[in-house]
Design a protein around this motif. Structure first.
Motif, short mmCIF file in Angstrom:
data_model
loop_
_atom_site.label_atom_id
_atom_site.label_comp_id
_atom_site.label_asym_id
_atom_site.label_seq_id
_atom_site.Cartn_x
_atom_site.Cartn_y
_atom_site.Cartn_z
N GLN A 4 38.95 35.13 56.62
CA GLN A 4 38.86 33.83 55.89
C GLN A 4 37.57 33.20 55.57
N THR A 5 36.37 33.80 55.96
CA THR A 5 35.17 33.23 55.69
C THR A 5 34.96 33.29 53.87
N LEU A 6 34.18 32.29 53.56
CA LEU A 6 33.94 32.22 51.99
C LEU A 6 33.67 33.57 51.38
N ASP A 7 32.72 34.30 51.93
CA ASP A 7 32.15 35.53 51.33
C ASP A 7 33.23 36.44 51.21
N ALA A 8 34.02 36.78 52.29
CA ALA A 8 35.24 37.57 52.33
C ALA A 8 36.21 37.25 51.21
N ARG A 9 36.52 36.06 51.13
CA ARG A 9 37.53 35.42 50.03
C ARG A 9 36.90 35.86 48.64
N ALA A 10 35.66 35.57 48.59
CA ALA A 10 35.05 35.91 47.07
C ALA A 10 35.19 37.32 46.86
N ALA A 11 34.79 37.90 48.07
CA ALA A 11 35.00 39.71 47.85
C ALA A 11 36.38 40.09 47.49
N ARG A 12 37.29 39.46 48.09
CA ARG A 12 38.74 40.01 47.86
C ARG A 12 39.18 39.56 46.52
N LEU A 13 38.82 38.22 46.20
CA LEU A 13 39.06 37.98 44.63
C LEU A 13 38.34 38.68 43.46
N ASN A 14 37.07 39.06 43.96
CA ASN A 14 36.49 40.01 43.02
C ASN A 14 36.82 41.44 42.74
N ASP A 15 37.36 41.80 43.82
CA ASP A 15 38.18 43.15 43.88
C ASP A 15 39.26 43.33 43.07
N ARG A 16 40.07 41.99 43.44
CA ARG A 16 41.34 41.72 42.64
C ARG A 16 41.58 41.70 41.01
N TYR A 17 40.29 41.19 40.76
CA TYR A 17 40.14 40.90 39.30
C TYR A 17 38.96 41.78 38.65
N ARG A 18 38.72 42.60 39.30
CA ARG A 18 37.46 43.39 38.87
C ARG A 18 37.68 43.90 37.34
N HIS A 19 38.53 44.31 36.79
CA HIS A 19 38.88 44.93 35.65
C HIS A 19 39.47 43.86 34.45
N HIS A 20 39.46 42.95 35.00
CA HIS A 20 40.11 41.88 33.97
C HIS A 20 39.08 41.24 33.03
N ALA A 21 39.67 40.95 31.75
CA ALA A 21 38.75 40.41 31.01
C ALA A 21 38.45 38.60 31.22
#
Length: 243
Positions: A4-21
């Motif tokens: 639940q670290t900030l960097d881990a949360r950001a990485a998880r979100l970036n992976d989730r939305y990587r291909h979205h406009a």
């Protein structure tokens, strides 16, 4: 258990939305439980209307924080009211330094003439932090093409100690911004037509010449490029015209 670290949360979100406009990143992020309570910070400046319009389409009740430094151009104050009404934004919060802070730091309104950093700090950074402390994440208009460390900018990034930033326009090019404004017939800040490409406080902002960096008109004649809002963990995250 998930990290639940900030960097881990950001990485998880970036992976989730990587291909979205951009619009879909914003639409989905505002409903994503991994982000929590979210606000948009807007200067109502030269390009601000793009994100303001996106928010008005996907979630017009999103809190919008507008920092009134009490030294803004009258055109900016009028534009803020006009855009808010035209886009149907229902929760624009005007934030300012307190009367006590002004009395202590700049009673005669001349601080910007000899200490711009101190002026920006108490008029912008401190009031913004006071309001942002109520949120888990905030939306910015930062983009990779703005250079410096932004060249590797992702949709989501950590802001220690406890917040996330959302950068829906991270991958946009300058022309994308102009095209979006034209396609949606969005109102332009009146000072843009007068040569102001980046618009801040009246005493510290000037028009730019052809070929100059868009931020060359901010604090012209000094080495200052940032008001302090875009610092993360004490590090500047945008290199401007004079960096």
């Amino acid at each position: 258990m998930l990290d639940q670290t900030l960097d881990a949360r950001a990485a998880r979100l970036n992976d989730r939305y990587r291909h979205h406009a951009a619009t879909e990143v914003l639409r989905r992020a505002l409903r994503d439980p991994d982000l929590g309570s979210t606000t948009l910070v807007s200067s109502f400046g030269a390009e601000s209307v793009v994100l303001l319009h996106m928010v008005s389409v996907v979630a017009p009740g999103t809190p919008v924080l507008f920092i009134d430094t009490m030294m803004l151009f009258q055109e900016t104050l009028d534009y803020q009211l006009d855009v808010t009404q035209k886009l149907g934004l229902t929760d624009v919060r005007v934030i300012r330094a307190t009367e006590r802070e002004v009395a202590l730091n700049d009673p005669d309104g001349t601080l910007h003439q000899f200490n711009t950093d101190a002026c920006c700090d108490f008029r912008k950074t401190v009031p913004l932090e006071r309001e942002l402390s109520k949120f888990d994440a905030w939306i910015t208009g930062r983009k990779r093409f703005q250079g410096g460390e932004r060249q590797q900018l992702e949709f989501f990034e950590s802001e220690p100690p406890s917040r996330l930033r959302i950068n829906p326009l991270a991958h946009w090019r300058p022309q994308d911004v102009q095209d979006y404004m034209a396609e949606n017939n969005l109102p332009r800040h009146p000072l843009v037509a007068k040569g102001y490409a980046s618009i801040g406080c009246a005493p510290c902002t000037s028009p730019i010449k052809p070929g100059e960096d868009p931020r060359a008109g901010r604090w012209r004649g000094s080495q200052k490029t940032e008001c302090g809002i875009h610092f993360i963990g004490g590090r500047m995250v945008r290199a401007g015209a004079k960096a």
